[in-house]
Design a protein around this motif. Structure first.
Motif: not given
Ligand SMILES: NC(=O)c1ccc[n+]([C@@H]2O[C@H](COP(=O)([O-])OP(=O)(O)OC[C@H]3O[C@@H](n4cnc5c(N)ncnc54)[C@H](OP(=O)(O)O)[C@@H]3O)[C@@H](O)[C@H]2O)c1
Length: 274
Positions: A123, A187, A53, A120, A191, A67, A62
């Motif tokens: 590291n 959720e 979602q 998840v 990434r 942030g 998003i």
């Molecule tokens: N509006 C919405 O619906 C919503 C929902 C959630 C979050 N958000 C926003 O999204 C942003 C964060 O998103 P993001 O993409 O930067 O980060 P993220 O997806 O929350 O986290 C990514 C990190 O998680 C680890 N990871 C996730 N899956 C992995 C896998 N299969 N294998 C290895 N590592 C994995 C890695 O950590 P490492 O880098 O340590 O390897 C990766 O860099 C924030 O600004 C938050 O506010 C918005």
């Protein structure tokens, strides 16, 4: 577009399905049909079920560049997200979301059970003072690579082998399934959702769009680039007006059938605008 307005009786019905797997009502005619078609596939999963979602702005953001992601979704979008949480066994986020938002991932906007919370964290970056580790809520599972030293955190840690660029989403789902957590909500953030989509493991994707334009900032979904529109993903989409937000309910399982049929020349994927 269908107008979905949740009623108390409809939500009770969905929660009963979620806990009993079945419900013996004489009739469902008094329930909100669009809400049933939006939420029943989540409440009544057939074996393993993975949904993702994203709550985003009209321009696909998003959060702001700094942030701030607090109020992207309207109040009905937030209630929708909390309903999705209440209907699954576990909610999954990447460690980036914990670092950025420090969320609790509990069900608060509607009545319902909070799911097990899964982070998840390949590291070992999760802060030891993250709110969810100390709030006394539902269990937290942190998933880390088995080649890093053990983090000093107060919750269960599942250690998985690195495969390719990180942890394979299928290994994550298998580890959760071994703990009887078979229906999951991925959720965010972008990434983490991308990993599951790229591995073709998402059954349903809900894109909840709020009438706000942020202008810049992270996108909700970020996949490997494709050169031709013919290679873009084309899930079977049903659109719901849920009040403050619009939900695009993308069914990837049905899309596979459409794609197959198109290969036999029975479907035109992209009409020529000329
Ligand atoms: N509006 C919405 O619906 C919503 C929902 C959630 C979050 N958000 C926003 O999204 C942003 C964060 O998103 P993001 O993409 O930067 O980060 P993220 O997806 O929350 O986290 C990514 C990190 O998680 C680890 N990871 C996730 N899956 C992995 C896998 N299969 N294998 C290895 N590592 C994995 C890695 O950590 P490492 O880098 O340590 O390897 C990766 O860099 C924030 O600004 C938050 O506010 C918005």
């Amino acid at each position: 577009m269908q107008s979905a307005r949740m009623t108390e009786k409809t939500w009770e019905h969905l929660c009963t399905i979620r806990s009993n797997g079945a419900v013996f009502h004489h009739s469902t005619s008094h329930l909100d049909r669009p809400c049933l078609s939006l939420y029943e596939p989540i409440a009544r999963p057939n074996g393993s079920f993975v949904m993702a979602q994203v709550g985003q702005s009209l321009d696909g953001r998003i959060a702001t560049p700094t942030g701030d992601a607090q109020d992207v979704s309207g109040c009905d979008g937030i209630a929708h997200l909390h309903r999705c949480r209440a209907l699954v066994d576990a909610v999954i986020v990447g460690v980036g979301t914990i670092v950025a938002d420090n969320p609790s991932l509990s069900v608060r906007a509607v009545n319902g059970q909070s799911p097990v919370r899964v982070v998840v964290d390949c590291n070992g970056r999760i802060p030891s003072d993250a709110k969810m580790l100390h709030d006394g809520g539902t269990p937290v599972l942190v998933i880390q690579a088995d080649d890093i030293s053990r983090s000093p955190i107060s919750c269960d840690v599942i250690r998985l082998p690195r495969r390719g660029e990180g942890l394979h989403p299928q290994d994550i789902l298998d580890a959760l399934s071994n703990r009887s957590l078979t229906s999951v909500l991925v959720e965010g953030g972008a990434r983490t959702i991308a990993r599951f989509l790229d591995a073709d493991l998402v059954d349903r994707l809900h894109v909840s769009v709020a009438p706000i334009i942020i202008g810049s900032g992270p996108m909700g979904i970020s996949l490997a680039p494709v050169d031709r529109l013919a290679d873009a993903r084309r899930p079977n989409v049903t659109v719901y007006d849920i009040g403050t937000d619009i939900v695009f309910d993308c069914d990837f399982n049905t899309a596979a059938e459409v794609l197959e049929a198109s290969q036999e020349g029975q479907h035109i994927l992209m009409p020529n605008p000329a």
